[in-house]
Motif scaffolding. Sequence first.
Motif, PDB file in Angstrom:
ATOM      1  N   LEU A 108     -45.665  18.983   2.632  1.00 24.41           N
ATOM      2  CA  LEU A 108     -45.562  20.436   1.548  1.00 24.41           C
ATOM      3  C   LEU A 108     -45.196  19.519   0.015  1.00 24.41           C
ATOM      4  CD1 LEU A 108     -42.199  21.734   3.422  1.00 24.41           C
ATOM      5  CD2 LEU A 108     -45.144  22.834   3.170  1.00 24.41           C
ATOM      6  N   GLY A 110     -43.674  18.093  -2.900  1.00 24.07           N
ATOM      7  CA  GLY A 110     -42.202  17.303  -3.341  1.00 24.07           C
ATOM      8  C   GLY A 110     -41.792  16.768  -1.795  1.00 24.07           C
ATOM      9  N   SER A 111     -42.689  15.915  -1.075  1.00 26.56           N
ATOM     10  CA  SER A 111     -42.428  16.034   0.487  1.00 26.56           C
ATOM     11  C   SER A 111     -42.539  13.543  -0.303  1.00 26.56           C
ATOM     12  CB  SER A 111     -43.929  15.770   1.644  1.00 26.56           C
ATOM     13  OG  SER A 111     -45.121  16.105   1.156  1.00 26.56           O
ATOM     14  N   GLY A 112     -42.533  13.690  -1.121  1.00 33.40           N
ATOM     15  CA  GLY A 112     -43.791  12.701  -1.193  1.00 33.40           C
ATOM     16  C   GLY A 112     -44.883  11.530  -1.563  1.00 33.40           C
ATOM     17  N   LYS A 113     -46.003  13.041  -1.501  1.00 30.00           N
ATOM     18  CA  LYS A 113     -46.980  12.326  -0.983  1.00 30.00           C
ATOM     19  C   LYS A 113     -47.662  11.222  -2.346  1.00 30.00           C
ATOM     20  CE  LYS A 113     -48.557  16.277  -1.114  1.00 30.00           C
ATOM     21  NZ  LYS A 113     -47.786  17.342  -1.055  1.00 30.00           N
ATOM     22  N   THR A 114     -47.204  12.034  -3.563  1.00 32.75           N
ATOM     23  CA  THR A 114     -47.880  10.679  -4.705  1.00 32.75           C
ATOM     24  C   THR A 114     -47.374  10.292  -4.429  1.00 32.75           C
ATOM     25  OG1 THR A 114     -48.271  13.126  -5.945  1.00 32.75           O
ATOM     26  CG2 THR A 114     -47.799  11.052  -7.358  1.00 32.75           C
ATOM     27  N   THR A 115     -46.166   9.844  -5.357  1.00 35.14           N
ATOM     28  CA  THR A 115     -45.139   8.469  -4.362  1.00 35.14           C
ATOM     29  C   THR A 115     -45.830   7.846  -3.373  1.00 35.14           C
ATOM     30  OG1 THR A 115     -43.306   9.447  -4.998  1.00 35.14           O
ATOM     31  CG2 THR A 115     -43.230   7.094  -4.391  1.00 35.14           C
ATOM     32  N   ARG A 140     -50.328  21.723  -9.058  1.00 29.73           N
ATOM     33  CA  ARG A 140     -49.284  21.253  -9.644  1.00 29.73           C
ATOM     34  C   ARG A 140     -49.892  20.491 -10.994  1.00 29.73           C
ATOM     35  NH1 ARG A 140     -45.194  16.930  -9.194  1.00 29.73           N
ATOM     36  NH2 ARG A 140     -46.906  16.506  -7.618  1.00 29.73           N
ATOM     37  N   GLN A 146     -49.250  12.010 -12.801  1.00 30.15           N
ATOM     38  CA  GLN A 146     -48.270  11.471 -12.085  1.00 30.15           C
ATOM     39  C   GLN A 146     -48.744  10.899 -11.016  1.00 30.15           C
ATOM     40  OE1 GLN A 146     -46.465  14.329  -9.353  1.00 30.15           O
ATOM     41  NE2 GLN A 146     -45.036  12.485  -8.706  1.00 30.15           N
ATOM     42  N   LYS A 251     -38.609   8.885   1.942  1.00 23.65           N
ATOM     43  CA  LYS A 251     -37.060   9.423   1.826  1.00 23.65           C
ATOM     44  C   LYS A 251     -35.631   8.914   3.122  1.00 23.65           C
ATOM     45  CE  LYS A 251     -38.409  12.927  -1.226  1.00 23.65           C
ATOM     46  NZ  LYS A 251     -38.965  14.212  -1.993  1.00 23.65           N
ATOM     47  N   ASP A 253     -34.122   6.888   3.314  1.00 21.57           N
ATOM     48  CA  ASP A 253     -33.087   6.136   2.074  1.00 21.57           C
ATOM     49  C   ASP A 253     -31.885   7.312   1.646  1.00 21.57           C
ATOM     50  OD1 ASP A 253     -35.521   7.082   0.639  1.00 21.57           O
ATOM     51  OD2 ASP A 253     -33.995   6.581  -0.832  1.00 21.57           O
ATOM     52  N   SER A 276     -41.182   5.432   3.829  1.00 19.60           N
ATOM     53  CA  SER A 276     -40.656   5.016   2.627  1.00 19.60           C
ATOM     54  C   SER A 276     -40.011   5.144   2.677  1.00 19.60           C
ATOM     55  CB  SER A 276     -41.694   6.266   2.273  1.00 19.60           C
ATOM     56  OG  SER A 276     -41.629   6.103   1.115  1.00 19.60           O
ATOM     57  N   ASN A 277     -38.977   4.532   1.035  1.00 14.51           N
ATOM     58  CA  ASN A 277     -37.365   4.955   1.289  1.00 14.51           C
ATOM     59  C   ASN A 277     -36.694   3.906   0.596  1.00 14.51           C
ATOM     60  OD1 ASN A 277     -38.387   1.681   1.850  1.00 14.51           O
ATOM     61  ND2 ASN A 277     -36.276   1.064   2.739  1.00 14.51           N
ATOM     62  N   GLY A 278     -37.767   4.416  -0.706  1.00 14.82           N
ATOM     63  CA  GLY A 278     -37.374   4.487  -1.765  1.00 14.82           C
ATOM     64  C   GLY A 278     -38.358   4.789  -3.023  1.00 14.82           C
ATOM     65  N   GLU A 279     -38.102   5.069  -4.054  1.00  9.17           N
ATOM     66  CA  GLU A 279     -38.405   5.634  -5.328  1.00  9.17           C
ATOM     67  C   GLU A 279     -39.876   4.502  -5.628  1.00  9.17           C
ATOM     68  OE1 GLU A 279     -37.475   8.406  -7.837  1.00  9.17           O
ATOM     69  OE2 GLU A 279     -35.500   8.953  -6.973  1.00  9.17           O
TER      70      GLU A 279
HETATM   71  P1  GDP Z   1     -44.940  15.453  -3.328  1.00 10.98           P
HETATM   72  O1  GDP Z   1     -45.097  16.385  -4.485  1.00 10.98           O
HETATM   73  O2  GDP Z   1     -44.967  15.479  -2.266  1.00 10.98           O
HETATM   74  O3  GDP Z   1     -46.412  14.294  -4.171  1.00 10.98           O
HETATM   75  O4  GDP Z   1     -44.034  14.646  -4.414  1.00 10.98           O
HETATM   76  P2  GDP Z   1     -43.415  13.224  -5.180  1.00 10.98           P
HETATM   77  O5  GDP Z   1     -44.167  11.889  -4.721  1.00 10.98           O
HETATM   78  O6  GDP Z   1     -43.951  13.616  -5.990  1.00 10.98           O
HETATM   79  O7  GDP Z   1     -41.980  12.928  -4.746  1.00 10.98           O
HETATM   80  C1  GDP Z   1     -40.785  14.126  -4.946  1.00 10.98           C
HETATM   81  C2  GDP Z   1     -39.563  13.124  -5.268  1.00 10.98           C
HETATM   82  O8  GDP Z   1     -39.484  12.394  -4.200  1.00 10.98           O
HETATM   83  C3  GDP Z   1     -39.570  12.750  -6.900  1.00 10.98           C
HETATM   84  O9  GDP Z   1     -38.414  12.107  -7.419  1.00 10.98           O
HETATM   85  C4  GDP Z   1     -39.841  10.611  -5.961  1.00 10.98           C
HETATM   86  O10 GDP Z   1     -39.343  10.384  -6.893  1.00 10.98           O
HETATM   87  C5  GDP Z   1     -38.945  11.176  -4.820  1.00 10.98           C
HETATM   88  N1  GDP Z   1     -39.359  10.236  -3.445  1.00 10.98           N
HETATM   89  C6  GDP Z   1     -40.575  10.116  -3.152  1.00 10.98           C
HETATM   90  N2  GDP Z   1     -40.440   9.196  -2.407  1.00 10.98           N
HETATM   91  C7  GDP Z   1     -38.567   8.548  -1.618  1.00 10.98           C
HETATM   92  C8  GDP Z   1     -38.329   8.203  -1.329  1.00 10.98           C
HETATM   93  O11 GDP Z   1     -38.662   7.692  -0.283  1.00 10.98           O
HETATM   94  N3  GDP Z   1     -36.872   7.779  -1.705  1.00 10.98           N
HETATM   95  C9  GDP Z   1     -36.578   8.410  -2.272  1.00 10.98           C
HETATM   96  N4  GDP Z   1     -34.374   8.811  -2.689  1.00 10.98           N
HETATM   97  N5  GDP Z   1     -37.429   9.478  -3.364  1.00 10.98           N
HETATM   98  C10 GDP Z   1     -38.112   9.821  -3.527  1.00 10.98           C
END
Ligand code: GDP
Length: 298
Positions: A108, A110-115, A140, A146, A251, A253, A276-279
């Motif tokens: 989804l 916001g799930s943190g894929k790109t990060t 997006r 990003q 997330k 964390d 994954s446990n942080g930014e």
């Molecule tokens: P995408 O839409 O799936 O690509 O999600 P993003 O990679 O843009 O992440 C969405 C938000 O979650 C961003 O603000 C990231 O910084 C944050 N984020 C991603 N992974 C983590 C994590 O492991 N821990 C925390 N606290 N935030 C995270």
Amino acid sequence: MFDTLSERLTATLRDLRGKGRLSDADIDATAREIRIALLEADVALPVVRTFIAKVKERAKGAEVSGALNPAQQVVKIVNEELIGVLGGETRRLALAKEPPSVIMLAGLQGSGKTTLAGKLAFWLRNQGHTPLLVAADLQRPNAVNQLQIVGERAGVTTFAPEPGNGVGDPVDVARRGVQHARDKMYDIVIVDTAGRLGVDEELMRQAADIRDATRPDETLFVVDAMIGQDAVATAEAFRDGVGFTGVVLTKLDGDARGGAALSVREVTGQPILFASNGEKLADFDVFHPDRMASRILG
Ligand code: GDP
């Protein structure tokens, strides 16, 4: 995450200490407490049911061994079953015999894929691989940018659609990205795909088309551990719509209850590969079921 679950489980198991023998009633009472703790942590009901049934059966059938007292035996059983729910052995990334390997990320928005794409690329690079990021999330507006930023931070190249050519076709970008990796001798391609806020058919179709065009060695379902019970429903939708070979929990964390994410392996049958446990780029590791179980059991 898992602090409350951890506290409750350790308290329950601590209560058993000092008992010389455990009656069936003791085991039933303990099982009831564990059940409540797991449900309160958001672990999915079918997972809880199976878990409790196994713990009870094993605890009641346990031979009293010399080394462990009955309470320790129950702790051992709970620990082993927890490791089982979390997948047992650590499952390594499956790479292709002939590079480039393709890893597709789905999940989804916001799930943190790109990060995660950046973290995974960074991790792989540190292991001597030459990863290429491919920006196939064209939904997006800022996603390509990003990914490029994350890639720069990780010290890896990002393949992106040429600017000024309109939105572009994500399937085409993904296909060309893999070809680019082949031409330029990158050994692993990480394809970032679009996510929507909720599961929708178009998203699934697009992800399935990208899958067909790139024939991934691994399709990783990225799930935010903070979303609670929705994690399980989303995982099932992605399993049925796209299919995946592994799970990444993100997330961890956070302070949410997290049990739903722990149910994803059992519900979908696919292993959790990474957490994954942080930014930050380094807030990432291989998922070890045994370590997670120890963390939960305190
Ligand atoms: P995408 O839409 O799936 O690509 O999600 P993003 O990679 O843009 O992440 C969405 C938000 O979650 C961003 O603000 C990231 O910084 C944050 N984020 C991603 N992974 C983590 C994590 O492991 N821990 C925390 N606290 N935030 C995270």
